[in-house]
Write an enzyme that holds these catalytic residues in place. Structure first.
Site, PDB file in Angstrom:
ATOM      1  N   ARG A 256       1.400  -1.202  -0.226  1.00 12.60           N
ATOM      2  CA  ARG A 256       0.355  -0.203   0.299  1.00 12.60           C
ATOM      3  C   ARG A 256       1.126   1.012  -0.240  1.00 12.60           C
ATOM      4  NH1 ARG A 256      -5.692   0.019   2.840  1.00 12.60           N
ATOM      5  NH2 ARG A 256      -4.259   1.765   4.170  1.00 12.60           N
TER       6      ARG A 256
ATOM      7  N   ARG B 210       1.151  13.193  -9.585  1.00 15.52           N
ATOM      8  CA  ARG B 210       1.146  14.328  -9.371  1.00 15.52           C
ATOM      9  C   ARG B 210       1.893  15.228  -9.565  1.00 15.52           C
ATOM     10  NH1 ARG B 210      -2.761  15.430  -9.924  1.00 15.52           N
ATOM     11  NH2 ARG B 210      -4.509  15.147  -8.767  1.00 15.52           N
TER      12      ARG B 210
ATOM     13  N   HIS C  26       2.543  15.419 -13.030  1.00 13.01           N
ATOM     14  CA  HIS C  26       1.753  16.885 -13.338  1.00 13.01           C
ATOM     15  C   HIS C  26       2.669  18.324 -13.273  1.00 13.01           C
ATOM     16  CE1 HIS C  26      -1.964  13.996 -12.708  1.00 13.01           C
ATOM     17  NE2 HIS C  26      -1.163  14.278 -13.911  1.00 13.01           N
TER      18      HIS C  26
ATOM     19  N   GLY D 229       7.562   2.419   6.429  1.00 11.77           N
ATOM     20  CA  GLY D 229       7.253   3.034   7.702  1.00 11.77           C
ATOM     21  C   GLY D 229       7.942   2.663   8.678  1.00 11.77           C
ATOM     22  N   SER D 230       8.879   1.337   8.671  1.00 12.60           N
ATOM     23  CA  SER D 230      10.007   0.668   9.293  1.00 12.60           C
ATOM     24  C   SER D 230      10.997   0.628   9.136  1.00 12.60           C
ATOM     25  CB  SER D 230       9.592  -0.960   9.610  1.00 12.60           C
ATOM     26  OG  SER D 230       9.788  -1.391   8.858  1.00 12.60           O
TER      27      SER D 230
ATOM     28  N   SER E 230      -2.426   1.302   8.749  1.00 11.99           N
ATOM     29  CA  SER E 230      -2.754   2.644   7.729  1.00 11.99           C
ATOM     30  C   SER E 230      -2.703   3.657   7.639  1.00 11.99           C
ATOM     31  CB  SER E 230      -4.445   2.195   7.850  1.00 11.99           C
ATOM     32  OG  SER E 230      -5.049   1.090   7.333  1.00 11.99           O
TER      33      SER E 230
ATOM     34  N   GLU F  56       0.392   4.712   5.511  1.00  9.43           N
ATOM     35  CA  GLU F  56       0.167   4.969   4.404  1.00  9.43           C
ATOM     36  C   GLU F  56      -0.697   6.079   4.036  1.00  9.43           C
ATOM     37  OE1 GLU F  56      -1.620   1.562   4.425  1.00  9.43           O
ATOM     38  OE2 GLU F  56       0.428   0.171   5.288  1.00  9.43           O
TER      39      GLU F  56
ATOM     40  N   ASP G 174       0.681  14.937  -1.255  1.00  9.77           N
ATOM     41  CA  ASP G 174      -0.656  16.312  -1.860  1.00  9.77           C
ATOM     42  C   ASP G 174      -0.431  17.189  -1.322  1.00  9.77           C
ATOM     43  OD1 ASP G 174      -2.662  14.753  -3.691  1.00  9.77           O
ATOM     44  OD2 ASP G 174      -3.533  13.985  -2.411  1.00  9.77           O
TER      45      ASP G 174
END
Length: 189
Positions: A50, A61, A64, A91-92, A153, A156, A164
């Site tokens: 993920r 993005r 773009h 993460g780890s 989660s 991610e 963003d």
């Protein structure tokens, strides 16, 4: 029983957790990251699962915005050089594939950015810039933003939102008109 109140309650939990995580990111590291992105010839991303999906969305993005982006392993991936950066999402910081790719990219002189939650990971020896999203991880440090969500989660989600937020910062920095971004959008859809 699952109902609309459950939905709204979970929306509030997720948004609160993401807000805490993103506000925990070091702003000086963010500015350094943006400078590195804008100075690099090419920017490569590597992650798994993920996390990779979040990185792919960030790369799209940034493309773009006129940044030359590549995902490690894609068929059109060019050679990495000392003029490029590799952004590792983990993460780890212990995931086998990203650690191996970072080691190899460093051997070619590329700069390495690690976006993760563990500042003492195996990636530390290769990393030129570490951006910590201080969320729950397998390491379970005392200063991590705890989460009611399953597994990683929150990392991610925060990673995707970090992309963003930094894209918006680049838009401001480069004074890009939002309507002109459509010129870079896929048109074979």
């Amino acid at each position: 029983m699952v109902n609309i109140d459950t939905y709204l309650k979970n929306c509030d939990i997720i948004l609160r957790e993401c807000n805490l995580a993103l506000h925990g990111v070091n702003s000086k590291a963010v500015l350094q990251y943006i400078d590195m992105l804008l100075e690099a010839d090419k920017v490569f991303f590597v992650g798994v699962g993920r996390v990779l999906l979040s990185l792919e969305a960030i790369a799209k993005r940034y493309a773009h915005l006129g940044i030359n982006m590549f995902i490690v392993g894609q068929i059109t991936e060019p050679a990495i050089t000392e003029k490029d950066i590799l952004v590792v999402g983990s993460g780890s910081g212990e995931t086998f594939f990203p650690v191996g790719i970072a080691r190899k990219a460093k051997n070619y002189g590329a700069k390495i950015v690690h976006i993760g939650s563990n500042p003492k990971s195996s990636l530390k020896e290769f990393t030129d810039l570490f951006i910590r999203i201080p969320v729950y991880s397998k390491i379970n440090r005392a200063d991590e933003v705890s989460s009611n969500q399953p597994m990683t989660s929150l990392f991610e989600q925060s990673l995707l939102l970090f992309g963003d937020v930094t894209a918006m910062m680049i838009i401001e920095e480069k004074e890009i008109e939002l309507d002109k971004l459509w010129n870079y959008h896929a048109n074979l859809e």
